[in-house]
Motif scaffolding. Structure first.
Motif, PDB file in Angstrom:
ATOM      1  N   ASP A 117       0.820  -1.214   0.000  1.00 44.54           N
ATOM      2  CA  ASP A 117       0.000   0.000   0.000  1.00 44.54           C
ATOM      3  C   ASP A 117       0.852   1.261   0.000  1.00 44.54           C
ATOM      4  O   ASP A 117       0.420   2.313  -0.495  1.00 44.54           O
TER       5      ASP A 117
ATOM      6  N   ILE B 200      -8.834   2.116  -0.718  1.00 46.51           N
ATOM      7  CA  ILE B 200      -7.677   1.221  -0.714  1.00 46.51           C
ATOM      8  C   ILE B 200      -7.840   0.128   0.339  1.00 46.51           C
ATOM      9  O   ILE B 200      -8.790   0.111   1.105  1.00 46.51           O
TER      10      ILE B 200
ATOM     11  N   TYR C 202      -6.305  -1.687  -5.350  1.00 50.97           N
ATOM     12  CA  TYR C 202      -4.925  -1.521  -5.794  1.00 50.97           C
ATOM     13  C   TYR C 202      -4.828  -1.016  -7.227  1.00 50.97           C
ATOM     14  O   TYR C 202      -4.188  -1.625  -8.071  1.00 50.97           O
TER      15      TYR C 202
END
Length: 389
Positions: free
Chosen positions: A41, A58, A128
């Motif tokens: 991340d 996310i 992602y």
């Protein structure tokens, strides 16, 4: 519902976004119980992963409860407590049928973006980027799970949420590195990185029969955690020459298997760090391959190197000559989690695999931006921040 949204480089905020719903017959909607940060991340936060858009949700590691299922779901029902693999696999294409789940032909609904960047499209990943499918991520109250019969796994009653959470990504990724890296009985294994994935790779190597496992990092709290909870030896790369130390510990030969669990933003000491940092910032290379270089140079002749860390594009000064002349086997992959998650949950239930210690910081979803700050900057000994929606 509330969700953590990417708003630009190093900018996150908790926002109200529309609730997910069933779009396809094999979908489920899952109420998220816990989600966690992941080192990959941080590449999103740093702006190194293309095809992000402001407002994207996310997160890709999570455990939850199924609250709605599509009409063709057969293996799950409302009320099931499930851990969900971070990669979306259809279960029926050639790649899924060969246990190469992260390469699924049908898991990424935006194949043209990834194909342009990588030549072929990999599977989809929650939260992602649009190159990896554009799926909403898991740092939210609810999430849509496509192909739920293949991507979600019921959690045994004896496994708590915090432990099972890491079966979503960190544990299967680490296990894959040791397994596909070829770890066997009596091997000496070196692992670069003492984050969650590195620790899981080290533990997997031990369970697969390695005689010695040596983990490499520079943060004292991570080195101590790896020694205490995993039982591996450690090397602090800031205080010694890693290659020389590994040769010393292996009778001059080098490790049989080297696992790189750091990725595209690897750090080091000395001129190569400056070289890679400058080239990355100038976009003359996209990734910093310090740990990969070191693993290839350190591995014994005829040994195996597995690259677990996430890389996005191109690197400079790749030691191709060392790889070829030493006769190394070099492999890599995004995690084929569906191949390993049931086995890992079973090992958790039997007490063979401990993961809950990785959750060093737990907080409500509202505090997720602070959690990522702790995680990114490794403040207060943070290994993983866990969010409670």
């Amino acid at each position: 519902m509330k969700a953590l949204c990417w708003q630009g480089v190093n900018r996150l905020s908790v926002e109200q976004v529309p609730d997910p719903g069933i779009l396809n017959a094999q979908d489920a909607v899952v109420k998220v119980r816990l989600s966690t940060t992941c080192g990959s991340d941080l590449h999103l936060l740093g702006g190194y992963i293309p095809a992000m858009r402001a407002g994207d949700v996310i997160g890709h590691e999570f455990i939850g409860e199924i609250v709605e299922v599509g009409p063709e779901v057969r293996r799950h029902k409302v009320g099931d407590r499930v851990v969900v693999c971070s990669f979306v696999g259809c279960g029926r294409c050639w790649y899924c049928s060969h246990d190469l789940w992260s390469l699924c032909d049908n898991g990424n609904p935006n194949p043209e973006i990834a194909r342009m960047l990588l030549g072929y499209e990999p599977g989809g990943v929650y939260g992602y980027s649009h190159a990896m499918g554009g799926f909403r991520g898991s740092h939210a109250e609810y999430i849509r799970v496509p192909y739920v019969d293949y991507g979600a796994f019921s959690v045994p009653d004896g496994v708590d949420d915090q432990s099972a959470l890491f079966a979503s990504d960190a544990a299967p990724t680490g296990w894959m590195g040791a397994h596909l890296g070829g770890v066997g009985r009596g091997d000496v294994v070196a692992v670069w990185g003492c984050g969650a994935v590195g620790q899981m790779a080290a533990r997997a190597a031990m369970l697969l029969g390695a005689e010695r496992v040596i983990a490499i990092d520079r943060y004292p709290e991570r080195l101590a955690m790896t020694e205490r909870h995993i039982g591996a030896e450690t090397i602090d790369y800031s205080s010694t020459d890693v290659g020389a130390e590994l040769r010393e510990r292996t009778g001059g030969r080098g490790p049989d298997v080297c696992v790189e669990a750091v990725g595209m933003e690897a750090d080091s000491l000395g001129p190569q760090q400056i070289y890679d940092q400058v080239k990355q910032q100038l976009w003359l290379e996209t990734d910093r391959p310090v740990a990969v270089r070191e693993a290839i140079h350190a591995c014994r002749k005829g040994g195996s190197v597995f690259i677990l860390g996430v890389f996005a594009g191109t690197v400079d000064k790749f030691p191709l000559g060392a790889m070829m002349n030493k006769g190394l086997t070099v492999r890599s992959a995004q995690q084929h989690g569906q191949r390993y998650i049931p086995m890992l949950l079973d090992r958790m239930a039997k007490g063979q695999l401990a993961t809950s210690h990785l959750a060093t910081h737990s907080m409500p979803l509202d505090e997720a931006p602070r959690g990522y700050d702790l995680f990114k900057n490794k403040l207060d000994g943070c290994v993983r921040a866990v969010f409670r929606p």
